[in-house]
Design a protein around this motif. Structure first.
Motif, PDB file in Angstrom:
ATOM      1  N   LYS A  25       0.833  -1.207   0.000  1.00 52.58           N
ATOM      2  CA  LYS A  25       0.000   0.000   0.000  1.00 52.58           C
ATOM      3  C   LYS A  25       0.868   1.257   0.000  1.00 52.58           C
ATOM      4  O   LYS A  25       0.535   2.240  -0.665  1.00 52.58           O
ATOM      5  N   LEU A  30      -3.789  -0.445  -4.386  1.00 56.59           N
ATOM      6  CA  LEU A  30      -5.118  -0.038  -3.949  1.00 56.59           C
ATOM      7  C   LEU A  30      -5.686  -1.009  -2.914  1.00 56.59           C
ATOM      8  O   LEU A  30      -6.403  -0.603  -2.001  1.00 56.59           O
ATOM      9  N   ARG A  31      -5.368  -2.290  -3.100  1.00 58.73           N
ATOM     10  CA  ARG A  31      -5.959  -3.323  -2.248  1.00 58.73           C
ATOM     11  C   ARG A  31      -5.071  -4.550  -2.268  1.00 58.73           C
ATOM     12  O   ARG A  31      -4.489  -4.897  -3.297  1.00 58.73           O
ATOM     13  N   VAL A  33      -5.347  -8.636  -0.929  1.00 60.62           N
ATOM     14  CA  VAL A  33      -6.224  -9.672  -0.378  1.00 60.62           C
ATOM     15  C   VAL A  33      -5.406 -10.939  -0.187  1.00 60.62           C
ATOM     16  O   VAL A  33      -4.754 -11.412  -1.119  1.00 60.62           O
ATOM     17  N   GLU A  66      -4.123  -5.345  -5.970  1.00 61.74           N
ATOM     18  CA  GLU A  66      -4.780  -4.539  -6.989  1.00 61.74           C
ATOM     19  C   GLU A  66      -4.063  -3.193  -7.094  1.00 61.74           C
ATOM     20  O   GLU A  66      -3.823  -2.525  -6.089  1.00 61.74           O
TER      21      GLU A  66
END
Length: 109
Positions: A25, A30-31, A33, A66
């Motif tokens: 990050k 952005l993300r 998981v 992402e």
């Protein structure tokens, strides 16, 4: 990405994954998981366990990062790999059995 981690060390993996997610990050992701396999059966022809040569004491881990663009992904991943906070992580899991790649989203709902 798909790889393996010793099942007995799940909590240690969560701590490592949390640290790595924060670093991704910082570099523009952005993300992030992270998914711990809880129903990943071996296949007859192919499967996640077969692809990474999963042994009885290991669990399959699947994750994705992402990014806002391919350029940001390439730059962010390069910075991530060079980050000194990751020194020693090679000893944590067998990167030779890791599967990774970049994908472009073609359907999102």
């Amino acid at each position: 990405m798909c790889w393996l981690y010793p099942t007995a060390n799940r909590d240690a993996y969560i701590a490592l994954a949390s640290m790595c997610a924060g670093i991704f990050k910082e570099y523009g992701a952005l993300r992030v998981v992270e998914c711990w396999g809880d129903d990943v059966p071996p296949g007859k022809l192919t499967s996640f366990p077969m692809a990474v040569k999963c042994e009885a004491e290991e669990s399959v881990v699947f994750s994705w990062v992402e990014w806002p663009s391919k350029q940001m992904r390439d730059e962010g991943t390069q910075k991530f790999m060079a980050d000194p906070r990751l020194s020693g992580c090679d000893a944590v899991f067998d990167a030779k059995r890791m599967i990774f790649g970049g994908f472009q989203a073609i359907v999102e709902l």
